[in-house]
Design an enzyme around this catalytic site. Sequence first.
Site, mmCIF file in Angstrom:
data_model
loop_
_atom_site.group_PDB
_atom_site.id
_atom_site.type_symbol
_atom_site.label_atom_id
_atom_site.label_comp_id
_atom_site.label_asym_id
_atom_site.label_seq_id
_atom_site.Cartn_x
_atom_site.Cartn_y
_atom_site.Cartn_z
ATOM 1 N N ASP A 38 0.807 -1.231 0.000
ATOM 2 C CA ASP A 38 0.000 0.000 0.000
ATOM 3 C C ASP A 38 0.835 1.273 0.000
ATOM 4 O O ASP A 38 0.293 2.360 0.278
ATOM 5 C CB ASP A 38 -0.940 0.006 1.214
ATOM 6 C CG ASP A 38 -2.097 -0.966 1.037
ATOM 7 O OD1 ASP A 38 -2.616 -1.061 -0.091
ATOM 8 O OD2 ASP A 38 -2.477 -1.623 2.027
ATOM 9 N N ASP A 45 -6.703 -3.623 -6.410
ATOM 10 C CA ASP A 45 -6.361 -2.322 -5.817
ATOM 11 C C ASP A 45 -4.869 -1.984 -5.995
ATOM 12 O O ASP A 45 -4.485 -0.826 -6.031
ATOM 13 C CB ASP A 45 -6.646 -2.285 -4.311
ATOM 14 C CG ASP A 45 -7.775 -3.173 -3.859
ATOM 15 O OD1 ASP A 45 -8.111 -4.134 -4.565
ATOM 16 O OD2 ASP A 45 -8.307 -2.933 -2.776
HETATM 17 N N1 GLY Z 1 -7.553 -1.169 -0.840
HETATM 18 C C1 GLY Z 1 -8.671 -1.615 -0.109
HETATM 19 C C2 GLY Z 1 -9.985 -1.070 -0.534
HETATM 20 O O1 GLY Z 1 -10.193 -0.581 -1.624
HETATM 21 O O2 GLY Z 1 -10.869 -1.162 0.280
#
Ligand code: GLY
Length: 400
Positions: free
Chosen positions: A113, A178
């Site tokens: 992330d 994501d």
């Molecule tokens: N990256 C996690 C979400 O979109 O909730």
Amino acid sequence: MTRAPLLVAILAVPAAAQSRTDSLDALMQRTLDVAAVRLRTAATSLEPANGYPRITKPDGTWTLVSRTQWTSGFFPGELWQMYAISHDSSWRSQAERWTAPLEVNDTRTNTHDLGFIVFTSFGNELKLTGNTHARDVVFQASRSLSTRYSPVVRAIKSWDTERDKDKRATWKFPVIIDNLMNLDMLFWSAAHGGDPKWKEIAAQHALTSARSHVRPDGSVAHVALFDPVTGAFLGQANWQGYSDSSAWARGQAWAIDGFTRAYEATSRPELLATARKVADWYIAHAPADGVPYWDFRDPGIPNVERDASAAAIAASGLLSLSRDITGTASAQYRVFAERSLESLLSRYVAPPPSEAILAHSVGGKPQGVEIDVGIVYADYYLLEAIRKDRALRSGSPWPE
Ligand code: GLY
């Protein structure tokens, strides 16, 4: 036909379009005024040491989470966006105050992330101010993120699932859709003096994701599973959507924005084709107002929650896509993005005393958390979409 009706017909279309434009302009300005009050109040009354805004509680105030959570960059990112819009140095001071404590993340190799955390905060600082320390942090985060790349799988590993107590414990090398959104930091760093191999890593990840997450019909799976030893694709799975074969709305939105950004950085036609495929599926299946239900394939539709965060992310991605191409499709992407924005700004702005801008987002419905709440990343991408739309219509700077 006589000349007069023809003239009326010609003039009527621009007049209608002009009035839609005027009303969207007014909605955007009104929402920016609301955002300015809410963001300034939160930025000055809260302390970064106590945590970063993530979701709203029932009373409308922010729940604060650790600066190491994947969402921590969005609040400073919003402050940077207000600085970009207003050029008011008080926004810059607050943005710096909320950005600096996130530096602890830049050496982490236990999360994918880093783009979400570091590029929304230090990345915006770097792009808006040229601060060389921000560049160092962004480069270090890119270095750390690149350690999670497997040349066998040709992707960056998303989650370290070994110690999970749920179904994810069996996932050896999961890649979530994501993760595309973390690539922008690698592309940008490689293009601005960082290691050129970061661009290749990001490009390969996007191509692997296009092959493994995107179904033939254009819908997108949340998770793709791989064998870490052979690199073999093992199948699609799900964590935040309704099921393995469903279409989680935010995942579809991440795909639109993520593949578009990857195309812009690489000029690879297969990434543009993928961005258009997932965008076309989204537009064909979203409700007419452009705000999707939290999962397109929840059998409970229409009696289930909408997800404003997905609408904001998709609007931002569609505006980029419309700028990258010409012709009818370009116009179609822009019209849909503006319709979504109009819905968000007229019906999804949270009433006072909410500290968030938008209401009605969904974080993790299968986990029973963050359902129908204000969420910080919905607000971040809403501001980004407003900046993009203003750039397209009035020539203000495009938010890179
Ligand atoms: N990256 C996690 C979400 O979109 O909730």
